[in-house]
Enzyme design. Structure first.
Site, PDB file in Angstrom:
ATOM      1  N   ASP A  40       0.815  -1.224   0.000  1.00 42.88           N
ATOM      2  CA  ASP A  40       0.000   0.000   0.000  1.00 42.88           C
ATOM      3  C   ASP A  40       0.848   1.274   0.000  1.00 42.88           C
ATOM      4  OD1 ASP A  40      -2.175  -1.765   0.271  1.00 42.88           O
ATOM      5  OD2 ASP A  40      -2.020  -1.710   2.447  1.00 42.88           O
TER       6      ASP A  40
ATOM      7  N   GLU B  62     -10.923   0.367  -3.811  1.00 41.37           N
ATOM      8  CA  GLU B  62     -10.173   0.851  -2.652  1.00 41.37           C
ATOM      9  C   GLU B  62      -9.085   1.811  -3.086  1.00 41.37           C
ATOM     10  OE1 GLU B  62      -8.811  -2.915  -1.188  1.00 41.37           O
ATOM     11  OE2 GLU B  62      -7.009  -2.894  -2.423  1.00 41.37           O
TER      12      GLU B  62
END
Length: 550
Positions: free
Chosen positions: A34, A210
């Site tokens: 991420d 997301e």
């Protein structure tokens, strides 16, 4: 004059070579999921998720987006990140796998750096700030008007700060649409909402949308997000609008990044997604994203890694990633002028590093950046000063199998072929206490080499934990209180090895890599290579830790 022209020509050619030499992915190998990046106009800073590990959210610095050096952690104090009690009540031994810090975003605005993230399972959003990313960061400012899902970000536009996040599917608060990407203005000093909620949709219909980010360019607002889930079908889409609040129209060429195709099905890089865009000082655009290198057929053990790709983004046009929306390990493209950063040492000698930090900061232990523990550790069980030049680990009743916080420090596995070796002095292990080295993926999935005090004698044995199954090898008595302990891998197997002289190693057991892979055990992290002490009330000293790769 001719000599001057010759020297000038050589300098120009050398400069062009620097710009055209390319680089190798991943730029941050091993468990660096991420990624998010920002710039102050001359330096780049990047952060990653850490989930159940502490300290939380490493901060990396770079001059060229290729070479990175860790300079600190955003969340180094329990007052910032309390990981106690996050495991589930129904399966406490497994709960750590999906708990902790999810998907941070780092942004720079008017001299200040902000890192915003989500903690699970409470799904509370919060952010911290600093004027110097290499120093301690502030205590958290919580967002109280909304819970997760996850992946929040901050966006400044015309002097206003906006909070952008994907709402949870079960969100019931008035004005927030469940499962949608929502945005509202906030007071960045307090985290309080100051504007109305606006709904930006759910992406393009892929599973698990997301990581939304917004960028402003050429009068358009671009919203980029990942879809498909953080597995093989992961990909990146982008939409745009003339208004911040939409409606957003999709790029006809979506997805702009994916390896979920026949063309890339045999690439050993898979799962590309969760990206962030950054413009360099020379006006070039770049994308950082996560992806993973497979260990075998569709399996990976090192977690999701940070990769880099060039982006062409012409005026009024859509961004094009690396020409065709794919990424290679060996990238052949123009780069920024490369500025190498210090590399992690092959051998960590465990010298105490004094830092001007609060006593409750993990940094006070004095370990190098990049070493982490599970949960919030008891600092009194870790010492680099009780025996100068050695790391002392005091054992605890909490074993590696528990989902709380054992005495454990680890660094990431970064390559499929590696050897991790330590010299341990087990003189002060008491009856029943153990110390050793581990390849650790989760509480119920780790391969260990253990030195133990048993019936007054020191023995060494292998330990394989695979879910509900646990196999301990036949103990071998040590002739000395010091031993060289090692875990290595040839990609297909992990080997637990021991030596009396550091030259000739005996393999006590080996185990298939797949039982440490994400596809088998679930979760979002990769294998960590660590040292530990457990059981009894003794302690062990480690002189050094050596990590070599091919």
């Amino acid at each position: 004059m001719k000599k001057l022209l010759f020297i000038t020509s050589i300098a120009v050619i050398a400069s062009l070579n620097i710009l055209a030499q390319g680089y190798r992915n991943p730029v941050l190998p091993g468990f660096h999921a991420d990624p998010s990046v920002c710039t102050n106009g001359k330096d780049f800073y990047l952060v990653n998720s850490t989930f159940q590990y502490f300290p939380g959210v490493p901060v990396f610095h770079s001059k060229d987006l290729i070479h990175w050096e860790q300079v600190g952690n955003c969340l180094s104090r329990k007052s910032q990140l309390d990981l106690s009690g996050l495991y589930t009540q129904s399966q406490p031994e497994q709960g750590w796998t999906n708990a902790g810090i999810y998907a941070p975003t780092i942004r720079y605005h008017e001299g200040r750096y902000y890192m915003v993230t989500t903690i699970f399972p409470s799904r509370r959003h919060f952010y911290v700030w600093t004027d110097d990313p290499s120093k301690e960061w502030s205590d958290p400012i919580f967002i109280d008007f909304a819970l997760g899902s996850c992946d929040p970000t901050l966006f400044w536009d015309e002097g206003k700060c906006y909070f952008l996040w994907k709402a949870a599917a079960d969100e019931t608060r008035p004005g927030i649409k469940p499962g949608e990407i929502n945005i509202c203005e906030i007071d960045v000093n307090t985290g309080q909402r100051t504007g109305d909620f606006h709904h930006l949709g759910t992406g393009l219909g892929g599973r698990y949308p997301e990581g939304p980010h917004i960028y402003k360019k050429d009068g358009y607002y671009y919203m980029m997000l990942a879809e498909g889930g953080t597995e093989h079908g992961h990909h990146v889409n982008i939409l745009r609008s003339k208004s911040l609040f939409g409606p957003y129209e999709p790029n006809p060429a979506n997805p702009i990044l994916t390896h979920f195709s026949m063309k890339m099905q045999n690439s050993n890089i898979q799962g590309l997604g969760h990206a962030d865009l950054i413009q360099a000082p020379d006006s070039s655009w770049w994308m950082i994203c996560l992806g993973y290198r497979t260990s075998g057929y569709l399996l990976h053990v090192m977690g999701r890694e940070t990769l880099l790709a060039p982006v062409r983004w012409d005026k009024d046009a859509w961004p094009v990633v690396n020409g065709n929306g794919t990424i290679a390990i060996d990238m052949k493209c123009n780069t920024l002028p490369e500025v190498p950063m210090p590399l992690d040492p092959v051998r960590e000698e465990f010298k105490y590093i004094k830092r001007e930090v609060p006593a409750d900061s993990y940094s006070s232990i004095g370990l190098p950046w990049g070493w982490m523990s599970i949960g919030n550790p008891d600092y009194s069980r870790y010492s680099l000063t009780e025996r100068k030049g050695w790391l002392r680990l005091h054992s605890t009743s909490t074993p590696l199998d528990a989902a709380t916080s054992p005495t454990f420090v680890a660094r990431r596995q970064t390559e499929l072929y590696f050897s991790a070796t330590a010299l341990v002095d087990a003189s002060h292990l008491t009856e029943g206490s153990q110390a050793g080295i581990t390849a650790y993926a989760a509480p119920l999935n780790h391969y260990d080499l253990i030195v133990e005090r048993k019936k007054g004698k020191l023995v060494v044995k292998s330990n394989i934990r695979v879910g509900a199954l646990c196999h301990t090898g036949q103990p071998v008595e040590l002739k000395d209180s010091q031993a060289y302990i090692r875990i290595s891998s040839d990609k297909d197997y992990y080997y637990m090895q021991v030596s009396a002289d550091g030259k000739s190693f005996t393999t006590l057991s080996k185990m298939d890599f797949r039982y440490l892979s994400t596809e088998v055990i679930g979760g979002f992290t990769g294998v960590m290579l660590g040292l530990f002490a457990q059981g009894g009330d003794g302690y062990a000293d480690f002189d050094w830790f050596e990590y070599t790769t091919e």
